[in-house]
Motif scaffolding. Sequence first.
Motif, PDB file in Angstrom:
ATOM      1  N   ASP A   1      -1.241  -5.006  -2.047  1.00 25.33           N
ATOM      2  CA  ASP A   1      -2.584  -4.805  -1.236  1.00 25.33           C
ATOM      3  C   ASP A   1      -2.318  -3.919   0.162  1.00 25.33           C
ATOM      4  O   ASP A   1      -1.144  -3.355   0.217  1.00 25.33           O
ATOM      5  CB  ASP A   1      -3.030  -6.067  -0.536  1.00 25.33           C
ATOM      6  CG  ASP A   1      -2.254  -6.955   0.383  1.00 25.33           C
ATOM      7  OD1 ASP A   1      -1.489  -6.084   0.947  1.00 25.33           O
ATOM      8  OD2 ASP A   1      -2.621  -8.150   0.680  1.00 25.33           O
ATOM      9  N   VAL A   2      -3.657  -3.989   0.773  1.00 26.75           N
ATOM     10  CA  VAL A   2      -3.278  -2.716   1.801  1.00 26.75           C
ATOM     11  C   VAL A   2      -2.329  -2.892   2.962  1.00 26.75           C
ATOM     12  O   VAL A   2      -2.184  -2.143   3.900  1.00 26.75           O
ATOM     13  CB  VAL A   2      -4.893  -2.409   2.427  1.00 26.75           C
ATOM     14  CG1 VAL A   2      -5.554  -1.645   1.103  1.00 26.75           C
ATOM     15  CG2 VAL A   2      -5.553  -3.688   2.980  1.00 26.75           C
ATOM     16  N   SER A   3      -1.867  -4.205   2.994  1.00 20.25           N
ATOM     17  CA  SER A   3      -0.833  -4.363   4.060  1.00 20.25           C
ATOM     18  C   SER A   3       0.418  -3.879   3.989  1.00 20.25           C
ATOM     19  O   SER A   3       1.423  -4.031   4.716  1.00 20.25           O
ATOM     20  CB  SER A   3      -0.834  -5.946   4.301  1.00 20.25           C
ATOM     21  OG  SER A   3      -0.185  -6.522   3.351  1.00 20.25           O
ATOM     22  N   THR A   4       0.710  -3.440   2.845  1.00 21.27           N
ATOM     23  CA  THR A   4       2.039  -3.002   2.002  1.00 21.27           C
ATOM     24  C   THR A   4       2.511  -1.658   2.214  1.00 21.27           C
ATOM     25  O   THR A   4       3.484  -1.394   1.848  1.00 21.27           O
ATOM     26  CB  THR A   4       2.528  -3.600   0.618  1.00 21.27           C
ATOM     27  OG1 THR A   4       1.331  -2.909  -0.148  1.00 21.27           O
ATOM     28  CG2 THR A   4       1.946  -5.184   0.728  1.00 21.27           C
ATOM     29  N   TYR A   5       1.827  -0.686   2.733  1.00 18.54           N
ATOM     30  CA  TYR A   5       2.120   0.668   2.916  1.00 18.54           C
ATOM     31  C   TYR A   5       3.415   1.046   3.512  1.00 18.54           C
ATOM     32  O   TYR A   5       4.316   1.816   3.105  1.00 18.54           O
ATOM     33  CB  TYR A   5       0.943   1.412   3.700  1.00 18.54           C
ATOM     34  CG  TYR A   5      -0.320   1.400   2.788  1.00 18.54           C
ATOM     35  CD1 TYR A   5      -0.689   2.504   1.785  1.00 18.54           C
ATOM     36  CD2 TYR A   5      -1.357   0.884   3.316  1.00 18.54           C
ATOM     37  CE1 TYR A   5      -1.849   2.427   1.039  1.00 18.54           C
ATOM     38  CE2 TYR A   5      -2.712   0.772   2.772  1.00 18.54           C
ATOM     39  CZ  TYR A   5      -2.635   1.626   1.590  1.00 18.54           C
ATOM     40  OH  TYR A   5      -4.106   1.711   1.044  1.00 18.54           O
ATOM     41  N   PRO A   6       3.769  -0.026   4.492  1.00 18.86           N
ATOM     42  CA  PRO A   6       5.113   0.176   5.100  1.00 18.86           C
ATOM     43  C   PRO A   6       6.103  -0.107   4.086  1.00 18.86           C
ATOM     44  O   PRO A   6       7.346   0.410   4.304  1.00 18.86           O
ATOM     45  CB  PRO A   6       5.136  -0.928   6.264  1.00 18.86           C
ATOM     46  CG  PRO A   6       3.484  -0.981   6.906  1.00 18.86           C
ATOM     47  CD  PRO A   6       2.879  -1.020   5.394  1.00 18.86           C
ATOM     48  N   ASN A   7       6.133  -0.577   3.149  1.00 26.81           N
ATOM     49  CA  ASN A   7       6.970  -1.112   2.286  1.00 26.81           C
ATOM     50  C   ASN A   7       7.000   0.483   1.668  1.00 26.81           C
ATOM     51  O   ASN A   7       8.558   0.905   1.311  1.00 26.81           O
ATOM     52  CB  ASN A   7       6.516  -1.939   1.120  1.00 26.81           C
ATOM     53  CG  ASN A   7       6.656  -3.447   1.625  1.00 26.81           C
ATOM     54  OD1 ASN A   7       7.235  -3.573   2.634  1.00 26.81           O
ATOM     55  ND2 ASN A   7       5.996  -4.193   1.052  1.00 26.81           N
ATOM     56  N   LEU A   8       6.002   1.180   1.115  1.00 22.27           N
ATOM     57  CA  LEU A   8       6.230   2.308   0.382  1.00 22.27           C
ATOM     58  C   LEU A   8       6.909   3.445   1.533  1.00 22.27           C
ATOM     59  O   LEU A   8       7.757   4.005   0.894  1.00 22.27           O
ATOM     60  CB  LEU A   8       4.758   2.984   0.262  1.00 22.27           C
ATOM     61  CG  LEU A   8       4.765   4.349  -0.550  1.00 22.27           C
ATOM     62  CD1 LEU A   8       5.167   4.210  -1.963  1.00 22.27           C
ATOM     63  CD2 LEU A   8       3.299   4.945  -0.373  1.00 22.27           C
TER      64      LEU A   8
END
Length: 397
Positions: free
Chosen positions: A354-361
């Motif tokens: 979901d949109v909380s996970t951009y830091p993983n990218l």
Amino acid sequence: MKFTTLGAALAIALGSASVAAQDDYQASEKAIKLAKENILIDTHIDVPYRIHDQWDDVSKATERGDFDYPRAIEGGLNAPFMSIYIPANLEFEGKGKSYQLANQLIDMMEALAYRAPDKFAIADSVADIEKQFKDGIMSLAMGMENGSPIEGDINNLYHFYDRGVRYITLAHSQSNHISDSSYDIRRKWKGLSPFGKELVVEMNKVGMLIDVSHISDDAFYQVMELSKVPVIASHSSLRKYTPGFERNMNDDMLLALKKNGGVIQINFGSSFVTSGANNWYTRRDEARDAAKESGKETTDFTAAFRKKNPFPFATLEQVLDHIDHVVKLIGIEHVGIGSDYDGVGDSLPIGLKDVSTYPNLVQGLLDRGYSDSDIKKILGENMLRVWREAEAYAEAN
């Protein structure tokens, strides 16, 4: 479209072990800072149709879907393009219903910004994005997925531009009056229709970005010949990893995109990322057709099929492979993020649910040796460059 809570989707589809695998992705403070302190544009999020189908107040935490304001803030997302998605079917095409629905979805986005002015504001220019970022407000830009609402009238292009739409995906899953679709075996126009060619030229003049996602290969190359400004693929991935899937872009198309100056925004949906996930849908459809013929199809067919044939979710690393390939082939200036959140159901990769996970990218990019300046380009600068060029061309013409 089907929407479930993140926890329910993961629990049902992955099981508790895989939920743990999702939690194993831990972004560093640096990755979180890069995501939160720079303009982060995702060019394709299907919130409008999601909340039209079943209302959710996404200014608050929601149990359903992939986007809401708290999760977006957690992930650093500050400039989502909300997709004004119009279903591709004969009920809508050419009968006024597309135009009506598009206006209703735009109304909903304006209402969302009006109800929560401390959180959201409509953005219809690069200047808006930059100002609202400085002010700590999330920009809601809009792109139209499926050009059906144009309904063969150039005046409708001007209307939707005036309403804030800044890109149009020329077709969706069926060919329309503008273009052939990559999904549609009936190639009515052998690319763009005569009106579609006229529309592309006029889109350049008004400053409306052309989105080449979903259209056929022939239509893509015709757009490349006609467009005087860079184009976008708002939510596409690479055919290199999904052979035979025309919806994704091949290497020759990427090279043409580089020559045009455009950008491909990588789609996170597992079926766009790996051939295994892509083929799973083919196998499911074939099994459903066989069940229909034998009279054994059930209302919960997909759930039963999935139980016997677990869905092969893509991973964050495989999404990064797509970004790597674009960068190696045509350069860091031509890739960005077009997740398709809220548009691909529960098929999202492990690590990017979901949109909380951009830091993983961002962490994955750091781990692969990308510099801070490179990551900023992927997060938003590449898209802003293309948008600025479209604005400048329209101002000069």
